[in-house]
Scaffold this active site. Structure first.
Site, PDB file in Angstrom:
ATOM      1  CE  LYS A   9     -19.310  10.929 -33.827  1.00 22.29           C
ATOM      2  NZ  LYS A   9     -19.058   9.396 -34.068  1.00 22.29           N
ATOM      3  NE  ARG A  85     -22.380   3.835 -24.823  1.00 24.58           N
ATOM      4  CZ  ARG A  85     -21.687   3.950 -25.947  1.00 24.58           C
ATOM      5  NH1 ARG A  85     -20.982   5.315 -26.118  1.00 24.58           N
ATOM      6  NH2 ARG A  85     -21.313   3.014 -26.602  1.00 24.58           N
ATOM      7  CB  THR A  91     -21.650   1.938 -33.916  1.00 23.53           C
ATOM      8  OG1 THR A  91     -21.148   1.995 -32.538  1.00 23.53           O
ATOM      9  CG2 THR A  91     -20.640   2.750 -34.781  1.00 23.53           C
ATOM     10  NE  ARG A 102     -24.258   7.197 -33.158  1.00 21.60           N
ATOM     11  CZ  ARG A 102     -23.317   6.508 -32.432  1.00 21.60           C
ATOM     12  NH1 ARG A 102     -23.453   5.199 -31.871  1.00 21.60           N
ATOM     13  NH2 ARG A 102     -22.155   7.218 -31.981  1.00 21.60           N
ATOM     14  CG  ASN A 112     -21.808   7.507 -35.635  1.00 22.29           C
ATOM     15  OD1 ASN A 112     -20.945   8.510 -35.462  1.00 22.29           O
ATOM     16  ND2 ASN A 112     -21.263   6.454 -34.974  1.00 22.29           N
ATOM     17  CG  HIS A 115     -18.387  10.535 -28.670  1.00 19.92           C
ATOM     18  ND1 HIS A 115     -17.756   9.616 -28.787  1.00 19.92           N
ATOM     19  CD2 HIS A 115     -18.280  11.112 -27.387  1.00 19.92           C
ATOM     20  CE1 HIS A 115     -17.190   9.307 -27.790  1.00 19.92           C
ATOM     21  NE2 HIS A 115     -17.394  10.367 -26.797  1.00 19.92           N
ATOM     22  CD  GLU A 126     -15.648  10.696 -24.262  1.00 20.45           C
ATOM     23  OE1 GLU A 126     -15.171   9.770 -24.849  1.00 20.45           O
ATOM     24  OE2 GLU A 126     -16.619  11.131 -24.113  1.00 20.45           O
TER      25      GLU A 126
HETATM   26  P1  CMP Z   1     -18.274   6.472 -32.098  1.00 18.05           P
HETATM   27  O1  CMP Z   1     -18.738   5.161 -31.792  1.00 18.05           O
HETATM   28  O2  CMP Z   1     -18.849   7.762 -31.623  1.00 18.05           O
HETATM   29  O3  CMP Z   1     -16.804   6.698 -32.134  1.00 18.05           O
HETATM   30  C1  CMP Z   1     -15.811   5.865 -32.986  1.00 18.05           C
HETATM   31  C2  CMP Z   1     -16.254   6.440 -34.160  1.00 18.05           C
HETATM   32  O4  CMP Z   1     -15.475   5.892 -35.335  1.00 18.05           O
HETATM   33  C3  CMP Z   1     -17.756   5.870 -34.445  1.00 18.05           C
HETATM   34  O5  CMP Z   1     -18.450   6.807 -33.715  1.00 18.05           O
HETATM   35  C4  CMP Z   1     -17.879   6.119 -35.983  1.00 18.05           C
HETATM   36  O6  CMP Z   1     -17.898   7.623 -36.145  1.00 18.05           O
HETATM   37  C5  CMP Z   1     -16.235   5.698 -36.408  1.00 18.05           C
HETATM   38  N1  CMP Z   1     -16.420   4.486 -36.964  1.00 18.05           N
HETATM   39  C6  CMP Z   1     -16.640   3.279 -36.171  1.00 18.05           C
HETATM   40  N2  CMP Z   1     -16.469   2.179 -37.010  1.00 18.05           N
HETATM   41  C7  CMP Z   1     -16.182   2.645 -38.052  1.00 18.05           C
HETATM   42  C8  CMP Z   1     -16.069   1.921 -39.152  1.00 18.05           C
HETATM   43  N3  CMP Z   1     -15.715   0.792 -39.418  1.00 18.05           N
HETATM   44  N4  CMP Z   1     -15.753   2.609 -40.450  1.00 18.05           N
HETATM   45  C9  CMP Z   1     -15.661   3.985 -40.425  1.00 18.05           C
HETATM   46  N5  CMP Z   1     -15.645   4.720 -39.191  1.00 18.05           N
HETATM   47  C10 CMP Z   1     -16.023   4.022 -38.203  1.00 18.05           C
END
Ligand code: CMP
Length: 155
Positions: A9, A85, A91, A102, A112, A115, A126
């Site tokens: 990202k 993963r 996350t 992460r 984070n 992806h 994707e």
């Molecule tokens: P990812 O799990 O790759 O895909 C969804 C993305 O949304 C996640 O990574 C974060 O970058 C973002 N995300 C998930 N939860 C939140 C949150 N509560 N607030 C802001 N961004 C979020």
């Protein structure tokens, strides 16, 4: 063998972590079969994150993901989706396991770094959103015989 999509990202690119992140997958024994930089736009993000469309953080997520180009990759291996993963971690960086990407490099739940596809269905979707068929490569890796047993190589 399974294919899985990984995106580095905008924060991963800005923080100069591209090489270190790619190295984590290489050293694990996953095979790189596609890689490119791409600037994400509204159209692709609306489709990519359709399951987050109603979430309050959706506008912020789109802004973050289109801040700079991202690095998109496809990695291949036996049960590659689950293996990747684990390397990526959960996350929120501040809660992610030490040793995961992460967990080692981040604190944020939004920013984070990375992806990774969460299922075969997501990986297929994707791949088709991010790559043209001629951007993916099917080649024999000399390492395959070291990484897998004979039976695993035919999975
Ligand atoms: P990812 O799990 O790759 O895909 C969804 C993305 O949304 C996640 O990574 C974060 O970058 C973002 N995300 C998930 N939860 C939140 C949150 N509560 N607030 C802001 N961004 C979020």
């Amino acid at each position: 063998m399974e294919k899985t999509v990984v995106l580095i990202k905008p924060d991963g690119l800005q923080r100069g972590l591209v090489g270190q992140i790619m190295h984590r997958f290489e050293r694990k024994g996953l095979k790189l079969v596609g890689v490119k930089m791409i600037q994400l736009n509204d159209e692709i993000l609306d489709t990519w994150y359709v399951h987050h469309k109603e979430k309050p953080f959706f506008p912020e997520l789109k802004k973050y993901m289109s801040w700079t180009p991202i690095v998109a990759m496809v990695w291949e291996g036996v049960e590659a989706i689950a293996a990747v993963r684990k390397i990526v971690g959960t996350t929120k960086g501040r809660e992610a396991e030490a040793g995961s990407i992460r967990g080692d490099f981040g604190m944020s739940g939004q920013q984070n770094l990375i992806h990774a596809s969460d299922s075969v269905e997501s990986a297929n979707k994707e791949i088709s959103l991010m790559f043209k068929p001629d951007e993916l490569f099917n080649y024999i890796s000399a390492e395959d015989v070291l990484i897998y047993g004979e039976e695993e190589r035919s999975l």
